[in-house]
Motif scaffolding. Structure first.
Motif, PDB file in Angstrom:
ATOM      1  N   ASN A 103       0.826  -1.218   0.000  1.00 45.37           N
ATOM      2  CA  ASN A 103       0.000   0.000   0.000  1.00 45.37           C
ATOM      3  C   ASN A 103       0.856   1.263   0.000  1.00 45.37           C
ATOM      4  O   ASN A 103       0.537   2.241  -0.673  1.00 45.37           O
ATOM      5  CB  ASN A 103      -0.945   0.001   1.204  1.00 45.37           C
ATOM      6  CG  ASN A 103      -2.027  -1.046   1.071  1.00 45.37           C
ATOM      7  OD1 ASN A 103      -2.378  -1.462  -0.018  1.00 45.37           O
ATOM      8  ND2 ASN A 103      -2.550  -1.480   2.203  1.00 45.37           N
ATOM      9  N   LEU A 104       1.933   1.248   0.768  1.00 47.91           N
ATOM     10  CA  LEU A 104       2.833   2.392   0.828  1.00 47.91           C
ATOM     11  C   LEU A 104       3.425   2.700  -0.549  1.00 47.91           C
ATOM     12  O   LEU A 104       3.470   3.861  -0.969  1.00 47.91           O
ATOM     13  CB  LEU A 104       3.954   2.122   1.837  1.00 47.91           C
ATOM     14  CG  LEU A 104       5.020   3.198   1.962  1.00 47.91           C
ATOM     15  CD1 LEU A 104       4.446   4.425   2.662  1.00 47.91           C
ATOM     16  CD2 LEU A 104       6.213   2.655   2.728  1.00 47.91           C
ATOM     17  N   TYR A 105       3.829   1.668  -1.264  1.00 49.28           N
ATOM     18  CA  TYR A 105       4.461   1.897  -2.564  1.00 49.28           C
ATOM     19  C   TYR A 105       3.458   2.230  -3.665  1.00 49.28           C
ATOM     20  O   TYR A 105       3.851   2.817  -4.679  1.00 49.28           O
ATOM     21  CB  TYR A 105       5.371   0.721  -2.938  1.00 49.28           C
ATOM     22  CG  TYR A 105       6.735   0.902  -2.328  1.00 49.28           C
ATOM     23  CD1 TYR A 105       7.718   1.619  -2.982  1.00 49.28           C
ATOM     24  CD2 TYR A 105       7.011   0.410  -1.055  1.00 49.28           C
ATOM     25  CE1 TYR A 105       8.959   1.822  -2.414  1.00 49.28           C
ATOM     26  CE2 TYR A 105       8.250   0.611  -0.470  1.00 49.28           C
ATOM     27  CZ  TYR A 105       9.219   1.312  -1.158  1.00 49.28           C
ATOM     28  OH  TYR A 105      10.447   1.524  -0.581  1.00 49.28           O
ATOM     29  N   ALA A 107       1.004   4.405  -3.048  1.00 46.53           N
ATOM     30  CA  ALA A 107       0.957   5.859  -2.819  1.00 46.53           C
ATOM     31  C   ALA A 107       2.243   6.521  -3.308  1.00 46.53           C
ATOM     32  O   ALA A 107       2.200   7.578  -3.949  1.00 46.53           O
ATOM     33  CB  ALA A 107       0.736   6.148  -1.335  1.00 46.53           C
ATOM     34  N   LYS A 108       3.382   5.904  -3.031  1.00 46.26           N
ATOM     35  CA  LYS A 108       4.672   6.458  -3.450  1.00 46.26           C
ATOM     36  C   LYS A 108       4.756   6.551  -4.976  1.00 46.26           C
ATOM     37  O   LYS A 108       5.306   7.517  -5.514  1.00 46.26           O
ATOM     38  CB  LYS A 108       5.814   5.608  -2.907  1.00 46.26           C
ATOM     39  CG  LYS A 108       7.194   6.164  -3.212  1.00 46.26           C
ATOM     40  CD  LYS A 108       8.265   5.260  -2.625  1.00 46.26           C
ATOM     41  CE  LYS A 108       9.679   5.723  -2.881  1.00 46.26           C
ATOM     42  NZ  LYS A 108       9.977   6.343  -4.118  1.00 46.26           N
ATOM     43  N   ASN A 116      -0.824  13.677  -6.157  1.00 43.26           N
ATOM     44  CA  ASN A 116      -0.982  13.561  -4.706  1.00 43.26           C
ATOM     45  C   ASN A 116      -2.404  13.149  -4.345  1.00 43.26           C
ATOM     46  O   ASN A 116      -3.338  13.333  -5.117  1.00 43.26           O
ATOM     47  CB  ASN A 116      -0.638  14.886  -4.024  1.00 43.26           C
ATOM     48  CG  ASN A 116       0.829  15.215  -4.163  1.00 43.26           C
ATOM     49  OD1 ASN A 116       1.681  14.338  -4.073  1.00 43.26           O
ATOM     50  ND2 ASN A 116       1.127  16.482  -4.405  1.00 43.26           N
ATOM     51  N   ASP A 119      -3.983   6.825  -2.719  1.00 44.86           N
ATOM     52  CA  ASP A 119      -3.398   5.698  -2.011  1.00 44.86           C
ATOM     53  C   ASP A 119      -4.233   4.466  -2.311  1.00 44.86           C
ATOM     54  O   ASP A 119      -5.151   4.514  -3.127  1.00 44.86           O
ATOM     55  CB  ASP A 119      -3.273   5.970  -0.509  1.00 44.86           C
ATOM     56  CG  ASP A 119      -4.611   6.257   0.158  1.00 44.86           C
ATOM     57  OD1 ASP A 119      -5.660   5.815  -0.354  1.00 44.86           O
ATOM     58  OD2 ASP A 119      -4.607   6.919   1.210  1.00 44.86           O
ATOM     59  N   SER A 120      -3.934   3.374  -1.664  1.00 41.31           N
ATOM     60  CA  SER A 120      -4.621   2.130  -1.997  1.00 41.31           C
ATOM     61  C   SER A 120      -6.123   2.182  -1.711  1.00 41.31           C
ATOM     62  O   SER A 120      -6.905   1.526  -2.382  1.00 41.31           O
ATOM     63  CB  SER A 120      -3.992   0.962  -1.241  1.00 41.31           C
ATOM     64  OG  SER A 120      -4.076   1.181   0.150  1.00 41.31           O
ATOM     65  N   SER A 121      -6.544   2.993  -0.749  1.00 40.00           N
ATOM     66  CA  SER A 121      -7.976   3.063  -0.424  1.00 40.00           C
ATOM     67  C   SER A 121      -8.750   3.937  -1.402  1.00 40.00           C
ATOM     68  O   SER A 121      -9.970   3.810  -1.517  1.00 40.00           O
ATOM     69  CB  SER A 121      -8.169   3.569   1.008  1.00 40.00           C
ATOM     70  OG  SER A 121      -7.691   4.894   1.133  1.00 40.00           O
ATOM     71  N   LEU A 123      -7.675   4.304  -4.685  1.00 35.17           N
ATOM     72  CA  LEU A 123      -7.143   3.962  -6.002  1.00 35.17           C
ATOM     73  C   LEU A 123      -8.227   3.879  -7.074  1.00 35.17           C
ATOM     74  O   LEU A 123      -8.080   4.426  -8.165  1.00 35.17           O
ATOM     75  CB  LEU A 123      -6.380   2.632  -5.908  1.00 35.17           C
ATOM     76  CG  LEU A 123      -5.502   2.227  -7.068  1.00 35.17           C
ATOM     77  CD1 LEU A 123      -4.406   3.253  -7.294  1.00 35.17           C
ATOM     78  CD2 LEU A 123      -4.880   0.868  -6.801  1.00 35.17           C
ATOM     79  N   SER A 136       0.857   1.150 -11.127  1.00 38.65           N
ATOM     80  CA  SER A 136       1.140   1.336  -9.701  1.00 38.65           C
ATOM     81  C   SER A 136       1.163  -0.003  -8.968  1.00 38.65           C
ATOM     82  O   SER A 136       2.025  -0.231  -8.108  1.00 38.65           O
ATOM     83  CB  SER A 136       0.122   2.281  -9.071  1.00 38.65           C
ATOM     84  OG  SER A 136      -1.147   1.680  -8.957  1.00 38.65           O
ATOM     85  N   SER A 140       4.450  -1.713  -7.173  1.00 37.47           N
ATOM     86  CA  SER A 140       4.414  -2.157  -5.773  1.00 37.47           C
ATOM     87  C   SER A 140       4.749  -3.638  -5.648  1.00 37.47           C
ATOM     88  O   SER A 140       5.442  -4.045  -4.711  1.00 37.47           O
ATOM     89  CB  SER A 140       3.034  -1.892  -5.175  1.00 37.47           C
ATOM     90  OG  SER A 140       2.793  -0.514  -5.109  1.00 37.47           O
TER      91      SER A 140
END
Length: 170
Positions: A103-105, A107-108, A116, A119-121, A123, A136, A140
């Protein structure tokens, strides 16, 4: 399949050799994950996952047998239960850790691309194209594949330094 094939090899070659072979197969399979991308065929994905499954199935089955043989008959239940508990705890921590990294990657990936707030939620609730979403997720997953390689290296090393046979039952 691996447990049947490698289980028969234990008698002929010993637990250390069979564990090393299974660990090497697992390592090769994990290395092959890096070759996968969005254009990989289903056959290639199935082949890589099958190699990993053979290696992982072999390692887990053989180590269970080795654990049983390394303790006295009266302590086998405790040894196998402890092994199962440790595997379950490892799976629980591992899935949480890898899910968080995944999930972090995601967003990254978007932050690095100048987008900006994704994130995964969020997406699938955003104005992203399906291609951006696929890229993405692919990005990840490749981070996780690299982590799998890093984890597989100690597995092979531990298989190499593992004692050849049990000197006495505990």
């Amino acid at each position: 399949i691996a447990s049947v094939v490698l289980g028969k090899c234990i008698l002929k070659y010993g637990g250390k050799v069979v564990t090393l072979i299974a660990s090497l197969v697992l390592f090769v399979g994990v290395l092959l994950l890096i070759t996968l991308d969005l254009n990989s065929s289903l056959v290639l994905v199935l082949a890589v996952v099958s190699i990993i499954g053979f290696g992982l199935g072999g390692v887990l089955s053989i180590l269970t047998i080795i654990i049983q043989e390394s303790v006295g008959y009266d302590k086998r239940g405790v040894a196998i239960a402890t092994n199962s508990l440790v595997k379950t705890i490892g799976e629980t921590i591992g899935i949480s850790l890898f899910g968080g990294i995944f999930n972090l990657y995601i967003a990254k990936y978007f932050i690095d691309g100048g987008i900006n707030g994704v994130d995964s939620s969020t997406l699938y609730n955003s104005i992203l194209t399906s291609e951006q979403i696929k890229l993405s997720i692919n990005s990840s997953l490749h981070i996780l594949f690299i982590l799998f390689i890093i984890i597989a290296i100690p597995s092979v090393i531990l298989s190499i330094v593992m004692p050849k046979e049990n000197k006495s039952n505990v």
